[in-house]
Design a protein around this motif. Structure first.
Motif, PDB file in Angstrom:
ATOM      1  N   SER A  62       0.805  -1.219   0.000  1.00  0.00           N
ATOM      2  CA  SER A  62       0.000   0.000   0.000  1.00  0.00           C
ATOM      3  C   SER A  62       0.839   1.271   0.000  1.00  0.00           C
ATOM      4  CB  SER A  62      -0.959   0.011   1.188  1.00  0.00           C
ATOM      5  OG  SER A  62      -0.234  -0.009   2.410  1.00  0.00           O
ATOM      6  N   ASN A  63       2.081   1.189   0.429  1.00  0.00           N
ATOM      7  CA  ASN A  63       2.948   2.370   0.450  1.00  0.00           C
ATOM      8  C   ASN A  63       4.019   2.320  -0.627  1.00  0.00           C
ATOM      9  OD1 ASN A  63       1.662   3.678   2.615  1.00  0.00           O
ATOM     10  ND2 ASN A  63       2.731   2.363   4.055  1.00  0.00           N
ATOM     11  N   GLU A  64       3.762   1.589  -1.700  1.00  0.00           N
ATOM     12  CA  GLU A  64       4.722   1.498  -2.795  1.00  0.00           C
ATOM     13  C   GLU A  64       4.184   2.255  -4.005  1.00  0.00           C
ATOM     14  OE1 GLU A  64       5.863  -2.476  -3.732  1.00  0.00           O
ATOM     15  OE2 GLU A  64       6.387  -2.934  -1.656  1.00  0.00           O
ATOM     16  N   TRP A  65       5.040   3.121  -4.542  1.00  0.00           N
ATOM     17  CA  TRP A  65       4.692   3.936  -5.707  1.00  0.00           C
ATOM     18  C   TRP A  65       5.751   3.753  -6.767  1.00  0.00           C
ATOM     19  CZ3 TRP A  65       0.043   6.154  -5.872  1.00  0.00           C
ATOM     20  CH2 TRP A  65      -0.649   6.250  -4.663  1.00  0.00           C
ATOM     21  N   TYR A  66       5.341   3.797  -8.005  1.00  0.00           N
ATOM     22  CA  TYR A  66       6.227   3.530  -9.132  1.00  0.00           C
ATOM     23  C   TYR A  66       6.072   4.616 -10.196  1.00  0.00           C
ATOM     24  CZ  TYR A  66       6.629  -1.072  -7.074  1.00  0.00           C
ATOM     25  OH  TYR A  66       6.871  -2.105  -6.205  1.00  0.00           O
ATOM     26  N   TYR A  67       7.157   4.832 -10.927  1.00  0.00           N
ATOM     27  CA  TYR A  67       7.110   5.734 -12.078  1.00  0.00           C
ATOM     28  C   TYR A  67       7.051   4.867 -13.329  1.00  0.00           C
ATOM     29  CZ  TYR A  67       8.315   9.238 -15.509  1.00  0.00           C
ATOM     30  OH  TYR A  67       8.297  10.070 -16.595  1.00  0.00           O
ATOM     31  N   ASN A  68       6.020   5.049 -14.132  1.00  0.00           N
ATOM     32  CA  ASN A  68       5.853   4.278 -15.352  1.00  0.00           C
ATOM     33  C   ASN A  68       6.609   4.985 -16.474  1.00  0.00           C
ATOM     34  OD1 ASN A  68       4.772   3.342 -17.891  1.00  0.00           O
ATOM     35  ND2 ASN A  68       3.141   2.372 -16.728  1.00  0.00           N
ATOM     36  N   THR A  69       7.624   4.336 -17.013  1.00  0.00           N
ATOM     37  CA  THR A  69       8.473   4.962 -18.029  1.00  0.00           C
ATOM     38  C   THR A  69       7.784   5.073 -19.377  1.00  0.00           C
ATOM     39  OG1 THR A  69       9.486   2.830 -18.572  1.00  0.00           O
ATOM     40  CG2 THR A  69      10.601   4.205 -16.917  1.00  0.00           C
ATOM     41  N   LYS A  70       6.743   4.311 -19.611  1.00  0.00           N
ATOM     42  CA  LYS A  70       6.012   4.399 -20.884  1.00  0.00           C
ATOM     43  C   LYS A  70       4.979   5.519 -20.872  1.00  0.00           C
ATOM     44  CE  LYS A  70       6.699  -0.015 -22.931  1.00  0.00           C
ATOM     45  NZ  LYS A  70       6.216  -0.872 -23.964  1.00  0.00           N
ATOM     46  N   THR A  71       4.297   5.686 -19.745  1.00  0.00           N
ATOM     47  CA  THR A  71       3.246   6.696 -19.675  1.00  0.00           C
ATOM     48  C   THR A  71       3.714   8.002 -19.052  1.00  0.00           C
ATOM     49  OG1 THR A  71       2.464   6.010 -17.485  1.00  0.00           O
ATOM     50  CG2 THR A  71       1.487   4.896 -19.416  1.00  0.00           C
ATOM     51  N   GLY A  72       4.818   7.942 -18.293  1.00  0.00           N
ATOM     52  CA  GLY A  72       5.295   9.126 -17.596  1.00  0.00           C
ATOM     53  C   GLY A  72       4.464   9.466 -16.372  1.00  0.00           C
ATOM     54  N   LYS A  73       3.715   8.488 -15.888  1.00  0.00           N
ATOM     55  CA  LYS A  73       2.837   8.729 -14.743  1.00  0.00           C
ATOM     56  C   LYS A  73       3.257   7.900 -13.541  1.00  0.00           C
ATOM     57  CE  LYS A  73      -1.084   9.911 -17.600  1.00  0.00           C
ATOM     58  NZ  LYS A  73      -2.464   9.611 -17.948  1.00  0.00           N
ATOM     59  N   VAL A  74       2.887   8.406 -12.380  1.00  0.00           N
ATOM     60  CA  VAL A  74       3.102   7.698 -11.118  1.00  0.00           C
ATOM     61  C   VAL A  74       1.912   6.776 -10.904  1.00  0.00           C
ATOM     62  CG1 VAL A  74       3.260   8.005  -8.623  1.00  0.00           C
ATOM     63  CG2 VAL A  74       4.483   9.555 -10.150  1.00  0.00           C
ATOM     64  N   GLU A  75       2.200   5.566 -10.424  1.00  0.00           N
ATOM     65  CA  GLU A  75       1.118   4.622 -10.185  1.00  0.00           C
ATOM     66  C   GLU A  75       1.411   3.790  -8.949  1.00  0.00           C
ATOM     67  OE1 GLU A  75       1.231   2.873 -14.046  1.00  0.00           O
ATOM     68  OE2 GLU A  75       2.551   1.262 -13.414  1.00  0.00           O
ATOM     69  N   PRO A  76       0.356   3.241  -8.345  1.00  0.00           N
ATOM     70  CA  PRO A  76       0.554   2.373  -7.177  1.00  0.00           C
ATOM     71  C   PRO A  76       1.073   1.013  -7.597  1.00  0.00           C
ATOM     72  CG  PRO A  76      -1.755   2.461  -7.764  1.00  0.00           C
ATOM     73  CD  PRO A  76      -1.047   3.436  -8.673  1.00  0.00           C
ATOM     74  N   TYR A  77       1.295   0.170  -6.618  1.00  0.00           N
ATOM     75  CA  TYR A  77       1.814  -1.177  -6.862  1.00  0.00           C
ATOM     76  C   TYR A  77       0.987  -1.927  -7.901  1.00  0.00           C
ATOM     77  CZ  TYR A  77       2.939  -6.069  -5.993  1.00  0.00           C
ATOM     78  OH  TYR A  77       3.293  -7.380  -6.142  1.00  0.00           O
ATOM     79  N   LYS A  92       3.110  -3.583 -15.908  1.00  0.00           N
ATOM     80  CA  LYS A  92       4.129  -4.609 -15.684  1.00  0.00           C
ATOM     81  C   LYS A  92       5.426  -3.965 -15.197  1.00  0.00           C
ATOM     82  CE  LYS A  92       5.534  -4.755 -20.506  1.00  0.00           C
ATOM     83  NZ  LYS A  92       5.748  -5.542 -21.685  1.00  0.00           N
ATOM     84  N   SER A  93       6.166  -4.711 -14.415  1.00  0.00           N
ATOM     85  CA  SER A  93       7.345  -4.161 -13.746  1.00  0.00           C
ATOM     86  C   SER A  93       8.438  -3.707 -14.715  1.00  0.00           C
ATOM     87  CB  SER A  93       7.912  -5.174 -12.756  1.00  0.00           C
ATOM     88  OG  SER A  93       8.316  -6.344 -13.437  1.00  0.00           O
ATOM     89  N   GLY A  94       8.508  -4.269 -15.901  1.00  0.00           N
ATOM     90  CA  GLY A  94       9.535  -3.881 -16.857  1.00  0.00           C
ATOM     91  C   GLY A  94       9.388  -2.456 -17.350  1.00  0.00           C
ATOM     92  N   ASP A  95       8.237  -1.860 -17.133  1.00  0.00           N
ATOM     93  CA  ASP A  95       7.978  -0.492 -17.570  1.00  0.00           C
ATOM     94  C   ASP A  95       8.026   0.510 -16.423  1.00  0.00           C
ATOM     95  OD1 ASP A  95       7.539  -1.463 -20.126  1.00  0.00           O
ATOM     96  OD2 ASP A  95       5.381  -1.655 -19.825  1.00  0.00           O
ATOM     97  N   ARG A  96       8.504   0.060 -15.251  1.00  0.00           N
ATOM     98  CA  ARG A  96       8.420   0.942 -14.085  1.00  0.00           C
ATOM     99  C   ARG A  96       9.740   1.056 -13.342  1.00  0.00           C
ATOM    100  NH1 ARG A  96       3.164  -0.615 -10.739  1.00  0.00           N
ATOM    101  NH2 ARG A  96       4.386  -2.430 -10.234  1.00  0.00           N
ATOM    102  N   LEU A  97       9.896   2.184 -12.668  1.00  0.00           N
ATOM    103  CA  LEU A  97      11.002   2.420 -11.742  1.00  0.00           C
ATOM    104  C   LEU A  97      10.406   2.497 -10.345  1.00  0.00           C
ATOM    105  CD1 LEU A  97      12.894   5.259 -13.659  1.00  0.00           C
ATOM    106  CD2 LEU A  97      13.448   2.827 -13.630  1.00  0.00           C
ATOM    107  N   GLY A  98      11.075   1.868  -9.393  1.00  0.00           N
ATOM    108  CA  GLY A  98      10.570   1.929  -8.034  1.00  0.00           C
ATOM    109  C   GLY A  98      10.825   0.608  -7.334  1.00  0.00           C
ATOM    110  N   PRO A  99      10.352   0.461  -6.162  1.00  0.00           N
ATOM    111  CA  PRO A  99       9.320   1.250  -5.513  1.00  0.00           C
ATOM    112  C   PRO A  99       9.874   2.478  -4.786  1.00  0.00           C
ATOM    113  CG  PRO A  99       9.877  -0.596  -4.113  1.00  0.00           C
ATOM    114  CD  PRO A  99      10.703  -0.734  -5.372  1.00  0.00           C
TER     115      PRO A  99
END
Length: 62
Positions: free
Chosen positions: A6-21, A25-32
């Motif tokens: 619930s306290n994990e946030w990710y940056y989506n490199t394809k959309t440029g948006k922040v999203e929750p857990y 898919k994880s290959g498109d995200r930086l984080g947590p």
């Protein structure tokens, strides 16, 4: 390891948006990251780390 994401946030490199857990898919995200604000700075943080490593004489293999 806890299953509470619930306290994990990710940056989506394809959309440029922040999203929750429960996001893309994880290959498109930086984080947590701990907060959405930290996740929003993911690319800046990566650039800062890259510059630090590029200028670290212990890792300079030129």
């Amino acid at each position: 390891m806890s299953d509470d994401h619930s306290n994990e946030w990710y940056y989506n490199t394809k959309t440029g948006k922040v999203e929750p857990y429960q996001g893309a898919k994880s290959g498109d995200r930086l984080g947590p990251y701990s907060t959405p604000e930290e996740a929003a700075r993911a690319l800046e943080k990566a650039q800062e780390r890259n510059e630090a490593w590029d200028n670290d004489p212990k890792w300079n293999d030129d």
